[in-house]
Design an enzyme around this catalytic site. Structure first.
Site, PDB file in Angstrom:
ATOM      1  CB  CYS B 406      -0.980  -0.014   1.164  1.00 25.14           C
ATOM      2  SG  CYS B 406      -0.192  -0.251   2.771  1.00 25.14           S
ATOM      3  CG  HIS B 450      -4.780   0.433   3.323  1.00 23.39           C
ATOM      4  ND1 HIS B 450      -3.965  -0.304   2.506  1.00 23.39           N
ATOM      5  CD2 HIS B 450      -5.762   0.939   2.519  1.00 23.39           C
ATOM      6  CE1 HIS B 450      -4.425  -0.254   1.263  1.00 23.39           C
ATOM      7  NE2 HIS B 450      -5.514   0.502   1.241  1.00 23.39           N
ATOM      8  CG  ASP B 466      -6.880   1.761  -1.588  1.00 22.97           C
ATOM      9  OD1 ASP B 466      -5.658   1.742  -1.843  1.00 22.97           O
ATOM     10  OD2 ASP B 466      -7.412   1.081  -0.695  1.00 22.97           O
TER      11      ASP B 466
END
Lengths: 320, 655
Positions: B406, B450, B466
């Protein structure tokens, strides 16, 4: 119900037990409707104690004493106490005999196996003391000579609780000399009717036959002393003594001597019940008779001694 | 001075065991430089004592006494503070065992063991350490008890130790609940020098790797309203604006400017309660996007929640969030400048690519975003084992390694957006969570950490993008581990997770009820008794009152007259009486057994066994000075077998 058990102490001899039952039955035929006090009186005699009957005149105190003497084959003397009585009147006197030129002791009425001391509270304390001393020592001393009283030696004393004028009530400490104190009370209506309908008591007394020999009585007394009081029972007796000393309305509780008397009486009661061991019920049966006259209520207490004794019995737990 | 009696073998062994269990909770935490010598000392002393009971000469003991402080100073730098202090205590306790030969020394050693044991609580107040401490205390108390007895078996001592602890428990609970607590600690317990894993306000490639393999809970959430779908569960943490070529950071001064961000809520609000594990940082987590700030915290202009104090203990707060929102429709000029900032002289290739997109799509943000996501979707791999990146980290990642997780994706994506002229920023936090069905709550673990991006679009405000979801939708759907590989690690096996769910529930209770019981909650304790806010005197009074009641009860219990002998018989008879009482014929306490037997004979004329039982009891109790145990057993069994019909009222009355 005890057949399955193998008690440590042996059960009473059946012959003796039967004789004992017969003796009680005979006394109950004369003193009607008083089975419980009669049983207590027998327990007192088996335990070797002296009996105090405290009740009104005419309820059969003297009759009971007479019947006991006749049934047990004991020599009997009655002393009617009065305020002018002297100790020598009961224990006897040494008289100079001209023929032998020496003093000879003439035994008084105390020299009998069963002595009825009627209205003991009419005597002066001096005379009372002489009697009580004789009861405790089972001997008397006159002019330096000691004279043994006969064996067995029982005193059945009576006391009138109502008519107090001109009397000298026994002090608390003297009451302790009596193992048991019982009341006879009025007979219940049925017993009273039977009494009124039947013949004269004196005739009945004359007809009484001895049921127990002196030897048998001695044997039973030793058997009574051998009745087992288990640790559990001793605990119970001790708990009763302790409770009497801790009770709020009792100034002076039961002495160790009272405890011994309680246990001895309970043993005798168990023996009368045909058991070779004591159970709490035996203690409960004799407790009022043993304890009530020994308890000294506190000044503020208005409860009678009998009530106090009953209260103790109701309060003290039997085991757990 | 009168010398104290020498220890027996068992007494020494129990004392040594007490010392050992006292240092046990410290061993894992202590550096091996200290822990190994401490253990060796205890073991050697044990062996030495087995061979002879001779005292150790001073020339062995003295150098050791000097050695340990030196070791501690060597490792920690000084002798004071929580860590070196407890290490010193452990070492000195082990040394005390060396000279423990008589009862007085043993007593001192055991008392000091209790202190060392207690000091373990300075580091950890969890449930397991408490359980461990209680077990250790039993051994300590057993050792203390053994000093007073000349037994050769340790089991009775252990039992009396456990008994002593159990009897102390009510008093301990009373003191725990009522002893006045200070709103602030009496002494400043120094913080752990080693920071716990947790979200930081700095993100460089690789910093999150440690988090993603850490399975400890970060926080727990109970939703009041319906739970948003899992792919909307973005827990917002620090927002990172500044990029220096290698790391993303948050401008310090932005945190001190509490701007009320302009949020327009579309759709439903979600309210919930968060219980945050201690992180020793300022960050509070909330579902994107929080609509308020909890007490003691502020909501920054970028919607991140900052607590005024470090989160050193578990804290709990209520939150309201809006999953659907328009954030900052009019972009603040300062924010725009910050959100377009890029370090000069880094990542030329990425800049060139973004410039090309900008020209090609005429600056249309939607098409640029799609182009970037397409690129990531096409050639990139999600993995927790990302290769190391060089100076131009974004270039390296985008054009060479193309493997990462991430933080790589969000960092590269945000960089590209800024280079293409779209205001963008990195948001860190947690994504997803695990729903514990047993307790009906969500637990979010460190491994759920995250990072994602937010871009500002005209008319839409800040929009969450994202990029990790583009390359690995699983990450958002199932979690980091599932995304990284097909097989879950062993510790996430189904059966283990079931146990862990239960354990988590217990831990949660522990945190709620024990660790979080603070001065504030204590003050409200006496509210039911009409005291609105319990002050120290009231609490003290309550504690003294309850404490004396407990002590009194215990004294009464301890001083009760001991039961007379022959208990088994009494117990059996008592049981018989209870059975009778239940059936309607209660025994009067002053009633003898024969009287009772006659009474129950009237109530149950047909129960012949009952009369036999009484006969047995009377025989055993009163016809024997010492009843036969076998007969008592028979009687006990017969009583156990007895079944009584309930007495009819008429029969009961007649009795």
């Amino acid at each position: 119900m005890n057949t399955r058990l193998a008690p440590v102490a042996s059960a009473p001899d059946p012959v003796l037990a039967a004789a004992l039952e017969r003796a009680q039955a005979q006394v109950n035929r004369v003193v009607l409707g008083k089975a419980a006090p009669v049983r207590l009186a027998f327990a007192c005699i088996l335990a070797g104690g002296h009996l105090l009957i405290e009740d009104l005149p005419g309820v059969g105190k003297t009759t009971l004493a007479h019947a006991l003497a006749a049934t047990l084959d004991l020599s009997f003397q009655r002393i009617q106490f009065t305020s002018d009585m002297l100790p020598s009147d009961i224990i006897g006197v040494s008289v100079y005999e001209r023929e032998s030129g020496a003093f000879k002791f003439h035994p008084g009425p105390l020299f009998a196996q069963l002595v009825l001391a009627d209205e003991i509270n009419r005597a002066t304390p001096k005379t009372q003391s002489a009697l009580l001393e004789a009861m405790a020592e089972q001997q008397i001393t006159v002019d330096g000579a000691t004279h043994k009283l006969p064996t067995p030696f029982f005193v059945v004393a009576t006391q009138n609780p109502v008519e107090l004028a001109g009397t000298y009530p026994l002090p608390d400490s003297q009451l302790d000399r009596f193992m048991l104190r019982i009341g006879l009370d009025y007979p219940d209506p049925a017993a009273e009717r039977a009494l009124l309908a039947s013949s004269d008591r004196r005739e009945l007394l004359a007809q009484l036959t001895p049921c127990l020999s002196t030897a048998q009585l001695a044997h039973m007394r030793s058997a009574t002393a051998a009745v087992l009081a288990s640790p559990a029972l001793i605990d119970y007796v001790q708990a009763l003594l302790a409770a009497s000393r801790a009770h709020a309305q009792i100034r002076v509780g039961l002495s160790p001597r009272a405890g011994l008397a309680l246990l001895a009486a309970a043993r005798a009661y168990a023996f009368l019940e045909g058991r070779a061991y004591c159970v709490p019920e035996d203690v409960q049966a004799v407790f009022p008779g043993v304890a009530a006259h020994r308890l000294i209520p506190s000044a503020s207490s208005s409860t009678s001694r009998d009530r106090l004794a009953a209260d103790l019995l109701a309060k003290v737990p039997v085991r757990n | 001075m009168k010398s104290s009696p020498a220890l027996t073998g068992l007494q020494f062994r129990l004392t040594a065991a007490a010392v050992f269990v006292a240092v046990l909770p410290h061993l894992l935490r202590l550096p091996s430089l200290i822990s190994v010598p401490v253990l060796a000392l205890i073991a050697l002393r044990w062996l030495q004592r087995r061979r002879s009971t001779k005292r150790l000469p001073a020339w062995i003991k003295l150098p050791l006494v000097l050695l340990f402080p030196v070791l501690i100073v060597f490792h920690y730098g000084n002798l004071f503070g929580r860590e070196p202090g407890s290490a010193l205590a452990c070492a000195m306790l082990a040394l005390k065992l060396l000279e423990t030969d008589n009862r007085r020394d043993a007593r001192a050693a055991i008392c000091f063991s209790a202190f060392v044991l207690m000091s373990a609580l300075l580091f950890d107040q969890g449930m397991w350490i408490t359980v461990l401490l209680c077990a250790a205390l039993v051994i300590l108390l057993a050792a203390l008890r053994a000093l007073e007895s000349a037994r050769t078996q340790w089991l009775p001592d252990l039992r009396s130790g456990a008994f002593a602890l159990a009897t102390a428990l009510p008093l301990a609970l009373c003191a725990f609940v009522l002893f006045p607590r200070l709103a602030s600690p009496l002494w400043g317990a120094p913080n752990d020098t080693t920071a716990r894993t947790g979200l930081g306000d700095r993100m460089a490639p690789g910093t999150m790797q440690e988090l993603l393999i850490d399975d400890s809970p970060a926080f727990r959430v109970v939703f009041d309203t319906t739970t948003p779908p899992r792919d909307k569960l973005y827990w917002r943490g620090p927002v990172l604006w500044q990029f220096d070529g290698s790391a993303w950071t948050r401008p310090e001064w932005l945190a001190s400017r509490p701007g009320d961000g302009d949020v327009r809520v579309r759709g439903d609000r979600v309210s919930y309660e968060v219980t945050l594990e201690p992180s020793e940082r300022h960050w509070l987590l909330a579902l994107d996007v929080p609509l308020l700030a909890p007490q003691g915290a502020v909501r920054g202009a970028d919607m991140s929640l900052v607590s005024r104090t470090h989160v050193d203990d578990p804290i709990r707060y209520r939150m309201v969030s809006a999953p659907d929102y328009v954030l900052e429709p009019m972009l603040d000029p300062l924010h725009r400048r910050l959100a377009l900032q890029l370090p000069t002289g880094f990542d030329p290739r990425a800049r060139a690519l973004a410039q090309r997109w900008h020209d090609e799509f005429h600056g249309d943000p939607n098409r640029i975003i799609n182009a970037a996501l397409d690129m990531i979707r096409g050639e990139f791999t999600y993995t927790l084992n990302a290769p190391l990146l060089g100076r131009d980290s974004v270039d390296d990642f985008l054009f060479d390694t193309r493997r990462g997780f991430c933080e790589h994706f969000s960092s590269a994506f945000t960089f590209l957006m800024r280079a293409a002229g779209i205001p963008a920023r990195v948001v860190t936090g947690y994504q997803g969570g695990y729903f514990n069905k047993l307790g009906n709550y969500w637990v979010v673990r460190q491994s759920d950490a995250h990072a994602w991006s937010e871009v500002w679009l005209q008319g839409l405000g800040w929009v969450r993008v994202d990029p990790t979801a583009a390359v690995s939708p699983q990450r958002v759907q199932a979690g980091a581990h599932a995304a990284a590989g097909a097989s879950a690690p062993w510790y996430q096996a189904d059966w283990l997770m079931a146990i862990r769910n239960r354990m988590d529930l217990v831990n949660r209770f522990w945190n709620d009820a024990i660790v979080q019981f603070n001065a504030l909650r204590q003050q409200s304790l006496l509210t039911p008794f009409g005291v609105d806010k319990a002050e120290y005197p009231q609490l003290m009074l309550a504690m003294l009152a309850l404490g004396s009641v407990l002590l009194g009860l215990f004294a009464w219990w301890a001083m009760r007259a001991p039961k007379p002998a022959g208990d088994a018989l009494d117990a059996a008879y008592a049981r018989l009486c209870r059975k009778l009482a239940r059936a309607g014929a209660a025994r009067d306490r002053a009633e003898g057994p024969l009287t009772l037997a006659m009474r129950v004979a009237a109530t149950w004329p047909a129960q012949h066994g009952l009369q036999d039982l009484f006969a047995q009891y009377v025989g055993l109790r009163y016809a024997h000075a010492l009843p036969d145990p076998e007969r008592i057993q028979n009687f006990t069994r017969a009583v156990a077998r007895l079944r009584l019909p309930v007495a009819t009222p008429a029969a009961a009355q007649s009795s």
